[in-house]
Design a protein around this motif. Structure first.
Motif: not given
Length: 297
Positions: A75-76, A78-79, A95, A101, A140, A173, A284
């Motif tokens: 996710l980091d 992805f950002d 991602a 996911f 997840c 988060r 995501d």
């Protein structure tokens, strides 16, 4: 000449998953290029190389896939990929670290459908325990279910401390409140199963997490398992089970192949969305869950 659909696949690991390479090519990408050992700090440069090498209107034909085995790192990355865009230069980003996911999305969607069809209720307020919660799929799954209003508890196979840290990270988060308890002994597992309406086995392949004895006499509604490698993660749960009665209980079971069938369609469907979209998209676990809900039966 028609432009090629190109997918750049980034992983922090030393190998890209053959599963994801096959899925991307079968979904219709013309070229799939893996990049291994990718550090978070390298994502911006790779993304900008991809966007600036083609004109802005070709961004829709270019994609980035984020892999690996760490949900938070993915996710980091992805950002970082999204922040690297320089309008009008934009490309699609998807991602799905270790398929987690899409697998988690499929699992929660199958649970939701079973709750609706078998018990005329939804996820909200349902007591769900996640075994194998320290893994990426369990992580997840817990986040998705909690965001849908379920009361989720993580069971720690090595005690409570690690899952408590994981639960704290989820709250920080994703702003979800997830419980965390010791699941390291047979007695602890039995107590948690008895207090649950749904149990999810997300442990690594070939590990039995819950026995028939621990299931016996419980008030469970649903038990689900993502492990297709013998022995089953939940003893007595058939790999093909799709809402079928579970031996020694009043619950129904959902096996790994029923979940896997949805997972496969979700991952393929999101790759197709990248290819078919008229503008760049970012995908995501929440996008995976939305699609899984449409697919699950």
């Amino acid at each position: 000449m028609a432009r090629k659909h190109i997918l750049h696949m980034l992983t922090p690991l030393k190998q890209m998953s053959p599963f994801d390479v096959n899925m991307a090519l079968d979904a219709g990408f013309d070229a799939v290029v893996p990049y291994v050992g990718v550090d978070l700090r390298e994502v911006t440069g790779l993304v900008q190389d991809a966007i600036f090498s083609r004109p802005p209107d070709a961004g829709v034909d270019t994609g980035i896939f984020i892999a690996g085995k760490d949900a938070l790192l993915a996710l980091d990355m992805f950002d970082a990929a999204k922040k690297a865009m320089v309008p009008p230069f934009k490309i699609s980003v998807f991602a799905d670290p270790a398929g987690s996911f899409t697998t988690a999305a499929a699992m929660v969607a199958k649970i939701e459908k079973a709750l609706e069809s078998k018990f005329q209720r939804g996820l909200k307020g349902t007591r769900i325990s996640v075994f194998g919660a320290t893994g990426v799929v369990g992580f997840c799954t817990a986040v998705i279910a909690s965001r849908e209003g379920a009361n989720v508890t993580l069971a720690g196979y090595d005690g409570a401390e690690r899952v408590k840290r994981i639960a704290a990270g989820m709250k920080d988060r994703f702003k979800v409140d997830v419980g965390a308890v010791d699941g390291s002994t047979d007695a602890a597992k039995k107590s948690l199963v008895d207090d649950s309406e749904v149990v999810l086995a997300c442990a690594r392949a070939g590990i039995q997490v819950i026995s028939k004895q621990q299931l016996k006499g419980s008030g469970l509604l649903i038990a689900a398992d993502v492990n297709a490698v013998p022995p089953a993660g939940i003893e007595g749960l058939d790999v093909h089970a799709n809402g079928d009665p579970l031996e020694a209980t009043k619950a129904v079971g959902i096996g790994p192949l029923a979940i896997g069938n949805v997972k496969y369609k979700v991952e393929s469907g999101l790759f197709r969305r990248m290819i078919d979209s008229e503008k760049a998209v970012t995908l995501d676990f929440q996008d995976a869950f939305s699609l899984a809900r449409e697919i699950a039966k």
